[in-house]
Design a protein around this motif. Structure first.
Motif, PDB file in Angstrom:
ATOM      1  N   GLU A  96      39.881  46.285  27.743  1.00  0.00           N
ATOM      2  CA  GLU A  96      40.248  45.650  26.484  1.00  0.00           C
ATOM      3  C   GLU A  96      39.733  44.214  26.392  1.00  0.00           C
ATOM      4  O   GLU A  96      39.538  43.528  27.379  1.00  0.00           O
ATOM      5  CB  GLU A  96      41.756  45.694  26.255  1.00  0.00           C
ATOM      6  CG  GLU A  96      42.564  44.853  27.215  1.00  0.00           C
ATOM      7  CD  GLU A  96      43.159  45.636  28.366  1.00  0.00           C
ATOM      8  OE1 GLU A  96      42.882  46.841  28.498  1.00  0.00           O
ATOM      9  OE2 GLU A  96      43.897  45.034  29.151  1.00  0.00           O
ATOM     10  N   SER A  97      39.516  43.801  25.161  1.00  0.00           N
ATOM     11  CA  SER A  97      39.192  42.419  24.821  1.00  0.00           C
ATOM     12  C   SER A  97      40.028  42.080  23.601  1.00  0.00           C
ATOM     13  O   SER A  97      40.457  42.971  22.877  1.00  0.00           O
ATOM     14  CB  SER A  97      37.707  42.259  24.484  1.00  0.00           C
ATOM     15  OG  SER A  97      36.911  42.419  25.622  1.00  0.00           O
ATOM     16  N   SER A 112      39.434  38.681  27.583  1.00  0.00           N
ATOM     17  CA  SER A 112      38.764  39.935  27.886  1.00  0.00           C
ATOM     18  C   SER A 112      38.998  40.329  29.334  1.00  0.00           C
ATOM     19  O   SER A 112      38.960  39.480  30.224  1.00  0.00           O
ATOM     20  CB  SER A 112      37.259  39.814  27.635  1.00  0.00           C
ATOM     21  OG  SER A 112      36.615  41.023  27.948  1.00  0.00           O
ATOM     22  N   ASN A 113      39.222  41.597  29.548  1.00  0.00           N
ATOM     23  CA  ASN A 113      39.330  42.121  30.912  1.00  0.00           C
ATOM     24  C   ASN A 113      37.996  42.715  31.350  1.00  0.00           C
ATOM     25  O   ASN A 113      37.935  43.522  32.258  1.00  0.00           O
ATOM     26  CB  ASN A 113      40.459  43.151  31.003  1.00  0.00           C
ATOM     27  CG  ASN A 113      41.805  42.490  30.806  1.00  0.00           C
ATOM     28  OD1 ASN A 113      41.951  41.284  31.004  1.00  0.00           O
ATOM     29  ND2 ASN A 113      42.784  43.254  30.393  1.00  0.00           N
ATOM     30  N   THR A 114      36.918  42.303  30.664  1.00  0.00           N
ATOM     31  CA  THR A 114      35.574  42.779  31.005  1.00  0.00           C
ATOM     32  C   THR A 114      34.647  41.629  31.385  1.00  0.00           C
ATOM     33  O   THR A 114      33.452  41.801  31.451  1.00  0.00           O
ATOM     34  CB  THR A 114      34.956  43.528  29.805  1.00  0.00           C
ATOM     35  OG1 THR A 114      34.807  42.612  28.713  1.00  0.00           O
ATOM     36  CG2 THR A 114      35.807  44.702  29.379  1.00  0.00           C
ATOM     37  N   ALA A 115      35.209  40.438  31.615  1.00  0.00           N
ATOM     38  CA  ALA A 115      34.441  39.240  31.989  1.00  0.00           C
ATOM     39  C   ALA A 115      33.441  38.842  30.912  1.00  0.00           C
ATOM     40  O   ALA A 115      32.364  38.381  31.191  1.00  0.00           O
ATOM     41  CB  ALA A 115      33.746  39.428  33.329  1.00  0.00           C
ATOM     42  N   ALA A 137      41.167  36.423  31.312  1.00  0.00           N
ATOM     43  CA  ALA A 137      41.731  37.777  31.216  1.00  0.00           C
ATOM     44  C   ALA A 137      42.871  37.822  30.203  1.00  0.00           C
ATOM     45  O   ALA A 137      43.643  36.873  30.077  1.00  0.00           O
ATOM     46  CB  ALA A 137      42.227  38.238  32.572  1.00  0.00           C
ATOM     47  N   CYS A 138      42.949  38.945  29.483  1.00  0.00           N
ATOM     48  CA  CYS A 138      44.059  39.150  28.546  1.00  0.00           C
ATOM     49  C   CYS A 138      45.330  39.384  29.347  1.00  0.00           C
ATOM     50  O   CYS A 138      45.324  40.116  30.338  1.00  0.00           O
ATOM     51  CB  CYS A 138      43.801  40.372  27.674  1.00  0.00           C
ATOM     52  SG  CYS A 138      42.413  40.206  26.524  1.00  0.00           S
ATOM     53  N   PRO A 139      46.443  38.767  28.927  1.00  0.00           N
ATOM     54  CA  PRO A 139      47.696  39.003  29.649  1.00  0.00           C
ATOM     55  C   PRO A 139      48.154  40.445  29.469  1.00  0.00           C
ATOM     56  O   PRO A 139      47.870  41.079  28.461  1.00  0.00           O
ATOM     57  CB  PRO A 139      48.664  38.037  28.985  1.00  0.00           C
ATOM     58  CG  PRO A 139      48.068  37.678  27.675  1.00  0.00           C
ATOM     59  CD  PRO A 139      46.600  37.869  27.794  1.00  0.00           C
TER      60      PRO A 139
END
Length: 165
Positions: free
Chosen positions: A138-139, A153-156, A162-164
Protein backbone atom coordinates in the motif's frame (compact mmCIF):
# COMPACT_ATOMS: atom_id res chain seq x y z
CA UNK A 1 15.72 -27.24 -28.99
CA UNK A 2 13.97 -28.73 -25.93
CA UNK A 3 16.56 -27.14 -23.63
CA UNK A 4 15.98 -23.68 -25.17
CA UNK A 5 12.21 -23.97 -24.70
CA UNK A 6 12.67 -25.11 -21.08
CA UNK A 7 15.00 -22.18 -20.31
CA UNK A 8 12.52 -19.76 -21.90
CA UNK A 9 9.68 -21.24 -19.84
CA UNK A 10 11.68 -20.83 -16.60
CA UNK A 11 12.67 -17.24 -17.44
CA UNK A 12 9.06 -16.40 -18.31
CA UNK A 13 7.75 -18.04 -15.12
CA UNK A 14 10.10 -15.90 -13.04
CA UNK A 15 9.92 -12.62 -14.99
CA UNK A 16 6.17 -12.29 -15.58
CA UNK A 17 5.05 -12.31 -11.92
CA UNK A 18 7.82 -9.86 -11.06
CA UNK A 19 6.76 -7.54 -13.90
CA UNK A 20 3.10 -7.74 -12.92
CA UNK A 21 3.92 -7.00 -9.28
CA UNK A 22 6.07 -3.99 -10.20
CA UNK A 23 3.31 -2.71 -12.51
CA UNK A 24 0.72 -3.00 -9.72
CA UNK A 25 3.05 -1.26 -7.26
CA UNK A 26 3.69 1.58 -9.72
CA UNK A 27 -0.06 2.01 -10.31
CA UNK A 28 -0.73 2.34 -6.56
CA UNK A 29 2.19 4.71 -6.06
CA UNK A 30 1.03 6.88 -8.96
CA UNK A 31 -2.52 7.09 -7.58
CA UNK A 32 -1.20 7.91 -4.09
CA UNK A 33 0.94 10.69 -5.54
CA UNK A 34 -2.11 12.07 -7.37
CA UNK A 35 -4.15 11.89 -4.17
CA UNK A 36 -1.46 13.82 -2.29
CA UNK A 37 -1.49 16.53 -4.97
CA UNK A 38 -5.29 16.83 -4.89
CA UNK A 39 -5.30 17.10 -1.10
CA UNK A 40 -2.64 19.82 -1.30
CA UNK A 41 -4.90 21.69 -3.74
CA UNK A 42 -7.81 21.28 -1.31
CA UNK A 43 -5.71 22.69 1.49
CA UNK A 44 -4.81 25.73 -0.61
CA UNK A 45 -8.38 26.21 -1.87
CA UNK A 46 -9.80 26.29 1.67
CA UNK A 47 -7.70 29.34 2.51
CA UNK A 48 -8.16 30.93 -0.92
CA UNK A 49 -11.97 30.54 -0.84
CA UNK A 50 -12.26 31.40 2.89
CA UNK A 51 -14.41 28.29 3.26
CA UNK A 52 -13.87 24.85 4.70
CA UNK A 53 -13.07 22.26 2.04
CA UNK A 54 -14.27 18.77 2.94
CA UNK A 55 -12.67 15.51 1.83
CA UNK A 56 -15.06 12.66 1.09
CA UNK A 57 -14.57 9.04 0.21
CA UNK A 58 -17.25 7.28 -1.83
CA UNK A 59 -16.38 3.60 -2.35
CA UNK A 60 -16.93 1.98 -5.75
CA UNK A 61 -19.67 -0.63 -5.59
CA UNK A 62 -21.99 -2.57 -7.88
CA UNK A 63 -20.79 -1.04 -11.13
CA UNK A 64 -20.71 2.54 -9.81
CA UNK A 65 -17.33 4.27 -9.74
CA UNK A 66 -16.08 5.69 -6.47
CA UNK A 67 -13.73 8.54 -5.60
CA UNK A 68 -11.95 10.55 -2.99
CA UNK A 69 -12.92 14.13 -3.62
CA UNK A 70 -13.03 17.68 -2.42
CA UNK A 71 -16.25 19.57 -1.76
CA UNK A 72 -17.53 22.71 -0.07
CA UNK A 73 -20.66 20.78 0.96
CA UNK A 74 -20.64 19.79 4.61
CA UNK A 75 -23.15 16.91 4.39
CA UNK A 76 -22.07 13.53 3.02
CA UNK A 77 -25.51 13.11 1.44
CA UNK A 78 -24.81 16.16 -0.77
CA UNK A 79 -21.49 14.82 -2.07
CA UNK A 80 -21.25 13.17 -5.49
CA UNK A 81 -18.29 11.90 -7.49
CA UNK A 82 -19.94 13.22 -10.66
CA UNK A 83 -20.35 16.84 -9.48
CA UNK A 84 -16.96 18.55 -9.56
CA UNK A 85 -17.87 21.91 -7.94
CA UNK A 86 -14.65 23.10 -9.55
CA UNK A 87 -12.71 20.87 -7.13
CA UNK A 88 -10.72 17.77 -7.99
CA UNK A 89 -11.40 14.11 -7.31
CA UNK A 90 -9.46 10.85 -7.62
CA UNK A 91 -11.68 8.22 -9.27
CA UNK A 92 -11.67 4.52 -8.37
CA UNK A 93 -13.17 2.10 -10.87
CA UNK A 94 -13.60 -1.64 -10.77
CA UNK A 95 -11.40 -1.91 -13.88
CA UNK A 96 -8.32 -0.27 -12.41
CA UNK A 97 -8.45 -2.58 -9.34
CA UNK A 98 -6.96 0.08 -7.05
CA UNK A 99 -8.92 0.24 -3.82
CA UNK A 100 -8.88 2.23 -0.63
CA UNK A 101 -7.60 -0.18 1.98
CA UNK A 102 -7.99 2.22 4.86
CA UNK A 103 -10.48 3.55 5.85
CA UNK A 104 -12.85 0.70 5.05
CA UNK A 105 -16.32 2.15 4.62
CA UNK A 106 -19.46 1.00 2.83
CA UNK A 107 -21.07 4.37 2.10
CA UNK A 108 -20.02 7.93 1.30
CA UNK A 109 -18.06 9.22 4.28
CA UNK A 110 -16.61 12.59 5.22
CA UNK A 111 -12.98 11.90 6.13
CA UNK A 112 -11.97 15.37 7.37
CA UNK A 113 -11.94 19.01 6.27
CA UNK A 114 -9.39 21.75 5.75
CA UNK A 115 -9.80 24.90 7.84
CA UNK A 116 -10.69 28.10 6.03
CA UNK A 117 -8.38 30.05 8.36
CA UNK A 118 -5.08 28.17 8.10
CA UNK A 119 -5.71 25.24 5.74
CA UNK A 120 -4.84 22.64 8.36
CA UNK A 121 -6.80 19.35 8.42
CA UNK A 122 -9.43 18.81 11.11
CA UNK A 123 -8.21 15.36 12.20
CA UNK A 124 -5.45 12.83 11.92
CA UNK A 125 -6.13 10.29 9.19
CA UNK A 126 -4.16 7.95 6.96
CA UNK A 127 -5.71 7.09 3.61
CA UNK A 128 -4.07 3.95 2.21
CA UNK A 129 -4.48 2.59 -1.31
CA UNK A 130 -3.65 -0.89 -2.54
CA UNK A 131 -4.00 -2.99 -5.68
CA UNK A 132 -6.99 -5.30 -5.41
CA UNK A 133 -7.22 -6.82 -1.95
CA UNK A 134 -3.48 -7.28 -1.50
CA UNK A 135 -1.77 -6.10 1.65
CA UNK A 136 1.80 -4.96 2.13
CA UNK A 137 2.00 -2.98 -1.13
CA UNK A 138 0.00 0.00 0.00
CA UNK A 139 0.82 3.66 -0.52
CA UNK A 140 -1.16 6.64 0.64
CA UNK A 141 -1.30 9.97 2.41
CA UNK A 142 -0.92 10.72 6.10
CA UNK A 143 -3.03 13.68 7.18
CA UNK A 144 -1.92 15.28 10.44
CA UNK A 145 -3.61 18.20 12.21
CA UNK A 146 -0.51 20.21 13.00
CA UNK A 147 1.95 19.13 10.34
CA UNK A 148 -0.31 18.83 7.29
CA UNK A 149 0.01 16.27 4.50
CA UNK A 150 2.70 13.71 3.83
CA UNK A 151 2.95 10.79 1.40
CA UNK A 152 3.54 7.33 2.85
CA UNK A 153 4.37 4.03 1.21
CA UNK A 154 5.26 0.51 2.22
CA UNK A 155 7.01 0.10 -1.14
CA UNK A 156 9.92 2.54 -0.53
CA UNK A 157 8.44 5.00 -3.03
CA UNK A 158 10.50 8.20 -3.45
CA UNK A 159 11.80 7.87 0.05
CA UNK A 160 8.33 8.33 1.57
CA UNK A 161 8.13 6.99 5.10
CA UNK A 162 6.18 3.81 5.82
CA UNK A 163 2.41 4.04 6.24
CA UNK A 164 1.35 3.36 9.82
CA UNK A 165 -0.51 0.12 10.42
Amino acid sequence: MIVAVSVLAVVTAVAVPSFVNSHQTAAVESRASKLLTILEVGQTESVKRHRAVYVYYQPAKEGVDGCIGLSEKSAATDFSCSNSEGLQKVAFTEEDAITVQDPLVADTTKLFHFSSVNGLPSSNETVKLTYGDETGGESGVMIRQYSGLKGCSNTAYRGWEACPS
